[in-house]
Write an enzyme that holds these catalytic residues in place. Sequence first.
Site, PDB file in Angstrom:
ATOM      1  N   ARG A  63       0.830  -1.212   0.000  1.00  0.00           N
ATOM      2  CA  ARG A  63       0.000   0.000   0.000  1.00  0.00           C
ATOM      3  C   ARG A  63       0.864   1.263   0.000  1.00  0.00           C
ATOM      4  O   ARG A  63       0.485   2.285   0.561  1.00  0.00           O
ATOM      5  CB  ARG A  63      -0.969   0.016   1.196  1.00  0.00           C
ATOM      6  N   SER A  79     -11.443  -1.363   3.332  1.00  0.00           N
ATOM      7  CA  SER A  79     -10.560  -1.636   4.477  1.00  0.00           C
ATOM      8  C   SER A  79      -9.971  -0.335   5.009  1.00  0.00           C
ATOM      9  O   SER A  79      -9.311   0.393   4.270  1.00  0.00           O
ATOM     10  CB  SER A  79      -9.426  -2.576   4.066  1.00  0.00           C
ATOM     11  N   GLU A  91      -5.075   2.602   6.473  1.00  0.00           N
ATOM     12  CA  GLU A  91      -4.831   2.535   5.038  1.00  0.00           C
ATOM     13  C   GLU A  91      -5.443   3.758   4.361  1.00  0.00           C
ATOM     14  O   GLU A  91      -4.982   4.232   3.340  1.00  0.00           O
ATOM     15  CB  GLU A  91      -5.434   1.256   4.468  1.00  0.00           C
TER      16      GLU A  91
END
Length: 337
Positions: A162, A237, A333
């Site tokens: 990420r 998420s 995230e």
Amino acid sequence: MQIQDNFSLKKYNTFGIEAKAKQFVSVHSEEELQSVLENHKTDKKFILGGGSNMLLTQDIDALVIHVDLKGKKIIKEDDDSVWVESQAGEAWHELVLWTIDQNFGGLENMSLIPGNVGTTPVQNIGAYGTEIKDTFISCEAMNIATQEIRTFLKDECNFGYRESIFKHEVKDQYIITSVVYKLTKRNHKINTSYGDITAQLAKNNIQIPNLKDVSNAVIAIRQSKLPDPKELGNSGSFFKNPIISKEAFEKVHTLHPEMPHYVISKTEVKVPAGWLIEQAGFKGKRFGDAGIHKNQALVLVNYGNATGQEILNVSKDIQNTVLNKFGIAIEAEVNVI
């Protein structure tokens, strides 16, 4: 192309948070983007894509530029592979479905991820054992200061979990306008080993899956666990799965032998953040209109009128509780604005 003042961003972020932009403009071509940047050189700017990976905790005191460039095409192919270029404003899931319809392989495991194409390299998005870096060739991006177009090749992007150069070294310097992916035309590498895909395929009585079968399985899994942002505000998420040292894992695993995990390397282990959050007692909990989804503890939701700050407070409570219980830090995230 019209610049609007005091513009509501509620429909432009998947959390459905009410926040205002000081100014707002939607651009539909590189020429429009160049014009806006040239004419507003001294103005503070905020670049907006699909609004799927951000939490707005305040109004945006800047010119919000909504990147809405559309189009996709094949730019090169041989017997085995095809190079597909997509403009940044294309919806990611729609692109994935289009590639599957053409029998182009490589993106199927990332079906139903919310957001637009332009943000996929920024986050190095991924799901079920695949990441953008697996198919990424290059992207074009406009320099905000000079309006020059630069091509970033894969090796320049510093892709990690990420992570990418666009979140660090060149953050706020470029606007991605298009992305090129290299996909397979035959001998597809069908990846069904990660997560619940194998079980879902068995449930569908499929023994030799094709690209569409894998995509359908991923969609079914995601729909069973994740709420539709159009019905319940969320950004998918909220947290990254933490990667910890093998030594740290062995220590916590002794205390929690039931803890699921994935060995990343000889020295690192990935632990599912959703499991940690669920074990900490947050799954399905609600704090006013902010809460944690009942089917997936990784997903924070807006039940209607939660503010971004309220959702952020819940996320910090989760982080602190998980750290105290397991000694494992979990990172967001989602980009908190």
